[in-house]
Design an enzyme around this catalytic site. Sequence first.
Site, PDB file in Angstrom:
ATOM      1  N   LYS A  48       0.846  -1.199   0.000  1.00 20.82           N
ATOM      2  CA  LYS A  48       0.000   0.000   0.000  1.00 20.82           C
ATOM      3  C   LYS A  48       0.879   1.247   0.000  1.00 20.82           C
ATOM      4  CE  LYS A  48      -3.751  -2.524   2.077  1.00 20.82           C
ATOM      5  NZ  LYS A  48      -4.516  -2.957   3.226  1.00 20.82           N
ATOM      6  N   GLN A  92      -5.629  -1.945   9.414  1.00 24.19           N
ATOM      7  CA  GLN A  92      -5.248  -3.172   8.710  1.00 24.19           C
ATOM      8  C   GLN A  92      -5.770  -4.389   9.484  1.00 24.19           C
ATOM      9  OE1 GLN A  92      -3.564  -3.499   5.673  1.00 24.19           O
ATOM     10  NE2 GLN A  92      -4.012  -5.659   5.926  1.00 24.19           N
ATOM     11  N   ASP A 115     -11.314   2.022   3.145  1.00 23.97           N
ATOM     12  CA  ASP A 115     -11.482   0.571   2.927  1.00 23.97           C
ATOM     13  C   ASP A 115     -12.933   0.256   2.557  1.00 23.97           C
ATOM     14  OD1 ASP A 115      -9.311  -1.111   2.957  1.00 23.97           O
ATOM     15  OD2 ASP A 115      -9.255  -1.335   5.144  1.00 23.97           O
TER      16      ASP A 115
END
Length: 295
Positions: A48, A92, A115
């Site tokens: 990322k 995460q 997300d």
Amino acid sequence: MTAVLLDGKALSEKIVQECKKETKDLNPTLAVIIVGDNPASAVYVRNKERLCEKAGIQSVKIPFSKEATQEEVIHKIEELNNDPAITGFIVQLPVPDHMYVPDIIRAIDPKKDVDGFHAYNLGKMFLSTEFEDLPPATPAGIIRILEEYNIDIEGKEAVVVGHSNIVGKPISTMLLNRNATVTTCHIYTQDLASHTARADILVVATGVPNLITGDMVKKGATVIDVGINRLENGKLVGDVHFESVSKKVGHITPVPGGVGPMTVASLIKNTVHAAQRQIMEHGTQSKEQALKKYE
Ligand code: NDP
């Protein structure tokens, strides 16, 4: 017949370049909260960061030890929600077992939820494609692959195997929004093969290595393999038995190099989109402002 490979890696680079054009005057900043030391998470976060850099997005890693409490993490989330220098952030996953993921996701401001896991953003997707504002990254990446390779969705039989909140359910919704006839299968589905064999578009997201074999798919179908499974011998495989399936279908994503890079590219796209919306609401910021608190 050998299937056409759906090259998620090349397409993800293209998306990053598209995003780069938009980040020039935007200065988006993505924060990544990472709890504990899961080695797979460390790899995902590095990917990322790498793509963020290519796209002109600042990224900030906020690590917590695996002993951190849920309250500490939620307190940090609230700080990020109120920090104008951070235009988007993610937690995460997975987090350690003593934390409850729904409570963590619920604490994120939906506007910064790049997300796309917050119930508000997931719920909006049920309305129509117009409201797929911050869609979950993996399903968004899958739709982009289908579009890029001109694979028709409307009127097709789409079968999704797996009904998780981050892949199976939202991709089922996005396919339905595009007028596919959608069947969602899961562990309780009886006679899985009878469903998968009907699919013009088959999306598999189970975490079961080689669950789908050549005898379970329709000739000429499009197969999207979301699974990422590391075998004991260290080899990375998907949920689809590539050798037998790729001989029969028309299009297939490889693992690695298919859905994985598209997930990261979609996160980048969401990050740009979230920043654009916030700047429309609150005005711009400099890179220095964005980073000063995290040096
Ligand atoms: P989850 O474990 O949350 O969900 C798995 C789903 O598969 C569940 O709905 C489960 O059903 C179903 N399932 C499990 N076994 C079977 C079976 N034998 N037959 C039919 N259905 C089954 O996983 P995720 O959706 O988060 O991830 C799935 C896979 O995709 C994993 O390998 C993960 O690593 C990978 N992944 C890859 C990403 C990428 O970017 N490429 C991104 C996200 C995930 P039930 O709940 O009823 O048990």
